[in-house]
Design a protein around this motif. Structure first.
Motif, PDB file in Angstrom:
ATOM      1  N   LEU A  92      58.452 -15.976  38.383  1.00 60.51           N
ATOM      2  CA  LEU A  92      57.733 -17.236  38.502  1.00 60.51           C
ATOM      3  C   LEU A  92      56.247 -17.059  38.209  1.00 60.51           C
ATOM      4  N   ALA A  93      55.650 -16.021  38.787  1.00 63.99           N
ATOM      5  CA  ALA A  93      54.224 -15.788  38.574  1.00 63.99           C
ATOM      6  C   ALA A  93      53.930 -15.531  37.103  1.00 63.99           C
ATOM      7  N   ASP A  94      54.761 -14.737  36.461  1.00 65.65           N
ATOM      8  CA  ASP A  94      54.559 -14.439  35.042  1.00 65.65           C
ATOM      9  C   ASP A  94      54.695 -15.702  34.191  1.00 65.65           C
ATOM     10  N   TRP A  95      55.721 -16.488  34.466  1.00 68.56           N
ATOM     11  CA  TRP A  95      55.985 -17.685  33.671  1.00 68.56           C
ATOM     12  C   TRP A  95      54.886 -18.732  33.839  1.00 68.56           C
ATOM     13  N   LEU A  96      54.346 -18.848  35.054  1.00 64.39           N
ATOM     14  CA  LEU A  96      53.370 -19.895  35.339  1.00 64.39           C
ATOM     15  C   LEU A  96      51.931 -19.396  35.266  1.00 64.39           C
ATOM     16  N   GLY A  97      51.738 -18.141  34.908  1.00 59.02           N
ATOM     17  CA  GLY A  97      50.391 -17.632  34.700  1.00 59.02           C
ATOM     18  C   GLY A  97      49.601 -17.407  35.966  1.00 59.02           C
ATOM     19  N   ALA A  98      50.272 -17.012  37.052  1.00 56.48           N
ATOM     20  CA  ALA A  98      49.597 -16.699  38.311  1.00 56.48           C
ATOM     21  C   ALA A  98      49.680 -15.196  38.576  1.00 56.48           C
ATOM     22  N   GLU A  99      48.823 -14.713  39.455  1.00 53.60           N
ATOM     23  CA  GLU A  99      48.853 -13.285  39.781  1.00 53.60           C
ATOM     24  C   GLU A  99      50.052 -12.924  40.647  1.00 53.60           C
ATOM     25  N   ALA A 100      50.429 -13.822  41.556  1.00 54.33           N
ATOM     26  CA  ALA A 100      51.485 -13.475  42.503  1.00 54.33           C
ATOM     27  C   ALA A 100      52.106 -14.735  43.076  1.00 54.33           C
ATOM     28  N   ALA A 101      53.225 -14.546  43.771  1.00 53.56           N
ATOM     29  CA  ALA A 101      53.942 -15.663  44.395  1.00 53.56           C
ATOM     30  C   ALA A 101      54.608 -15.192  45.671  1.00 53.56           C
ATOM     31  N   VAL A 102      54.910 -16.134  46.546  1.00 56.06           N
ATOM     32  CA  VAL A 102      55.699 -15.841  47.742  1.00 56.06           C
ATOM     33  C   VAL A 102      56.723 -16.960  47.905  1.00 56.06           C
ATOM     34  N   LEU A 103      57.958 -16.593  48.238  1.00 59.88           N
ATOM     35  CA  LEU A 103      59.046 -17.560  48.397  1.00 59.88           C
ATOM     36  C   LEU A 103      59.089 -18.118  49.807  1.00 59.88           C
ATOM     37  N   LEU A 104      59.521 -19.374  49.923  1.00 59.60           N
ATOM     38  CA  LEU A 104      59.758 -20.015  51.209  1.00 59.60           C
ATOM     39  C   LEU A 104      61.034 -20.833  51.130  1.00 59.60           C
ATOM     40  N   PRO A 105      61.614 -21.188  52.290  1.00 56.12           N
ATOM     41  CA  PRO A 105      62.903 -21.896  52.282  1.00 56.12           C
ATOM     42  C   PRO A 105      62.858 -23.330  51.761  1.00 56.12           C
ATOM     43  N   SER A 106      61.683 -23.987  51.749  1.00 61.70           N
ATOM     44  CA  SER A 106      61.607 -25.365  51.257  1.00 61.70           C
ATOM     45  C   SER A 106      60.183 -25.680  50.852  1.00 61.70           C
ATOM     46  N   GLY A 107      60.027 -26.728  50.042  1.00 63.54           N
ATOM     47  CA  GLY A 107      58.701 -27.177  49.671  1.00 63.54           C
ATOM     48  C   GLY A 107      57.929 -27.702  50.864  1.00 63.54           C
ATOM     49  N   TYR A 108      58.614 -28.369  51.761  1.00 60.14           N
ATOM     50  CA  TYR A 108      57.956 -28.867  52.973  1.00 60.14           C
ATOM     51  C   TYR A 108      57.366 -27.705  53.760  1.00 60.14           C
ATOM     52  N   GLN A 109      58.155 -26.646  53.935  1.00 56.78           N
ATOM     53  CA  GLN A 109      57.674 -25.498  54.693  1.00 56.78           C
ATOM     54  C   GLN A 109      56.537 -24.793  53.956  1.00 56.78           C
ATOM     55  N   ALA A 110      56.573 -24.807  52.628  1.00 56.61           N
ATOM     56  CA  ALA A 110      55.504 -24.168  51.856  1.00 56.61           C
ATOM     57  C   ALA A 110      54.162 -24.846  52.137  1.00 56.61           C
ATOM     58  N   ASN A 111      54.140 -26.173  52.128  1.00 57.43           N
ATOM     59  CA  ASN A 111      52.877 -26.871  52.388  1.00 57.43           C
ATOM     60  C   ASN A 111      52.439 -26.733  53.839  1.00 57.43           C
ATOM     61  N   LEU A 112      53.388 -26.694  54.772  1.00 58.87           N
ATOM     62  CA  LEU A 112      53.027 -26.446  56.162  1.00 58.87           C
ATOM     63  C   LEU A 112      52.449 -25.049  56.342  1.00 58.87           C
ATOM     64  N   ALA A 113      52.978 -24.086  55.592  1.00 59.57           N
ATOM     65  CA  ALA A 113      52.468 -22.714  55.686  1.00 59.57           C
ATOM     66  C   ALA A 113      51.065 -22.602  55.096  1.00 59.57           C
ATOM     67  N   LEU A 114      50.816 -23.341  54.022  1.00 62.22           N
ATOM     68  CA  LEU A 114      49.525 -23.235  53.331  1.00 62.22           C
ATOM     69  C   LEU A 114      48.368 -23.805  54.146  1.00 62.22           C
ATOM     70  N   GLY A 115      48.581 -24.976  54.749  1.00 63.27           N
ATOM     71  CA  GLY A 115      47.477 -25.680  55.383  1.00 63.27           C
ATOM     72  C   GLY A 115      46.636 -24.827  56.311  1.00 63.27           C
ATOM     73  N   PRO A 116      47.233 -24.209  57.346  1.00 65.49           N
ATOM     74  CA  PRO A 116      46.432 -23.441  58.298  1.00 65.49           C
ATOM     75  C   PRO A 116      45.824 -22.159  57.717  1.00 65.49           C
ATOM     76  N   VAL A 117      46.325 -21.699  56.583  1.00 63.04           N
ATOM     77  CA  VAL A 117      45.739 -20.521  55.937  1.00 63.04           C
ATOM     78  C   VAL A 117      44.512 -20.918  55.116  1.00 63.04           C
ATOM     79  N   LEU A 118      44.568 -22.083  54.487  1.00 63.79           N
ATOM     80  CA  LEU A 118      43.471 -22.497  53.615  1.00 63.79           C
ATOM     81  C   LEU A 118      42.313 -23.129  54.379  1.00 63.79           C
ATOM     82  N   LEU A 119      42.612 -23.818  55.473  1.00 69.69           N
ATOM     83  CA  LEU A 119      41.586 -24.568  56.190  1.00 69.69           C
ATOM     84  C   LEU A 119      41.625 -24.281  57.676  1.00 69.69           C
ATOM     85  N   GLY A 120      40.459 -24.399  58.309  1.00 67.81           N
ATOM     86  CA  GLY A 120      40.360 -24.246  59.749  1.00 67.81           C
ATOM     87  C   GLY A 120      40.045 -25.563  60.421  1.00 67.81           C
ATOM     88  N   ARG A 121      40.125 -25.577  61.738  1.00 67.95           N
ATOM     89  CA  ARG A 121      39.894 -26.799  62.508  1.00 67.95           C
ATOM     90  C   ARG A 121      38.505 -27.355  62.228  1.00 67.95           C
TER      91      ARG A 121
END
Length: 383
Positions: A92-121
């Protein structure tokens, strides 16, 4: 169930029924490339997100059968991350031109996982007013302050941007409207203001862009954080987050959705890897899908029906009133077409609709038949 809770739930249900918003699940069975059935009948399915017709391909089932198991058995940081998982991430990373990727069980869970990593309170994110619920919930989980800009309006996003904003957050293709975000203009804003750009390309991957690489590729945009899902054009289930190696390392070490969830099932990993190969090698699927989109819109025009402002498989027929949308859905079902009524809170108040979705697996006659049925059903609704 305790009496007070039972009474409360009964009142909630009654309120939904009065508003025409009571929902229920139906146990359907697959009965053909784009068909669903149950004991009451058989319908052409025009509400699935299986855009390229891959979900029911026998070769995907065979790839799943030959995988190393039905379940991963553990989270990725314990023993659930296999060579197959790593191989799909790398592909996926190679095809989409990204350095790396991580898999998750659903798109919903992916966005829930991202939020607290990218932003703080208390930090500020600038977000499209019609973003998907998973993006909204990921931001809420982070504790960030969400500042909304007018839907798909980069100029309004710029007006609302100041030095407190850290991330710009948007869908690429909006799941209820089928329109596309102004990704080039948003990327320009992010560059000028030094913002991170977080884009969910769930409904663009496989459908838009060179080689089906998605809406981001169509605009030549490389976001800081990208979510892609497997349950739409790829026809399986699961998701991936893509970005630079430092972001993916942080997600592996800090994202609760990665750390505390069983890894994606090996059979889904195998099926998705095979679907990715099919998507890349079989451009005819995407070409057929876009021909169907053009045919549907031309049919609406000939029938004197309004054409949605969408060049994607998502073709909404906005009716406004919830009860009217449900009645139209039921009338189409009686004609042999499965098209769900979408009502608030999934869409804004006063914009209840029929959400038609097209697939490469549909036959031209099925599309023509749906247009004819829509003309009859909507004419009766107006009368």
């Amino acid at each position: 169930m305790r009496g007070r809770l039972q009474a409360d739930l009964a009142e909630r249900r009654a309120a939904r029924e009065r508003a025409g918003r009571q929902r229920s699940r139906r146990a359907l069975r697959v009965d053909g490339p784009c068909h669903q059935a149950d004991a009451k009948g058989r319908w052409v399915d025009f509400c699935s997100n299986d855009y390229l017709g891959l979900a029911r391909e026998p070769s995907l089932l065979e790839a799943a059968r030959q995988s190393c198991g039905a379940g991963a058995g553990a989270s990725p940081l314990v023993s659930g991350h296999s060579a197959a998982h790593a191989g799909l991430e790398e592909a996926l990373a190679d095809w989409l031109g990204a350095e790396a990727a991580v898999l998750l069980p659903s798109g919903y869970q992916a966005n829930l996982a991202l939020g607290p990593v990218l932003l703080g309170r208390g930090e500020v994110a600038l977000a499209d007013r019609l973003n998907h619920a998973s993006l909204n919930d990921g931001l809420r989980l982070s504790g960030a302050r969400i500042r909304r800009y007018a839907h798909a309006d980069a100029a309004d996003a710029e007006r609302r941007c100041d030095d407190r904003v850290r991330w710009l957050v948007t869908d690429s293709v909006f799941s209820m409207d089928g329109d596309v975000a102004p990704l080039g203009a948003l990327a320009g804003l992010a560059d000028r203001r030094g913002l991170g750009l977080w884009v969910d390309d769930a409904h663009g991957l496989g459908v838009l862009g060179p080689g089906g690489r998605g809406a981001l590729a169509a605009f030549g945009v490389a976001p800081d954080a990208r979510v892609v899902t497997f349950g739409k054009a790829l026809g399986t289930q699961g998701a991936a987050i893509l970005g630079d190696a430092a972001l993916i390392d942080e997600l592996v070490n800090a994202a609760r959705g990665v750390i505390y969830s069983t890894a994606l099932a090996p059979m889904l990993v195998a099926a998705t890897r095979h679907a990715l190969d099919r998507l890349r090698d079989e451009a005819w699927r995407r070409e057929r899908l876009h021909a169907h989109i053009a045919r549907f819109q031309a049919g609406l025009a000939r029938a004197g029906l309004p054409r949605p402002d969408s060049r994607t498989p998502i073709q909404p027929i906005v009716l406004g009133d919830d009860v009217r949308a449900v009645a139209a859905s039921e009338a189409l079902e009686a004609r042999g077409y499965l098209v769900r009524a979408i009502r608030p809170p999934t869409v804004p108040e006063g914009t209840a609709r029929l959400r038609v979705t097209l697939s490469a697996a549909h036959a031209e006659a099925e599309i023509d038949g749906l247009v004819e049925a829509l003309g009859d059903v909507l004419a009766r609704a107006v009368a």
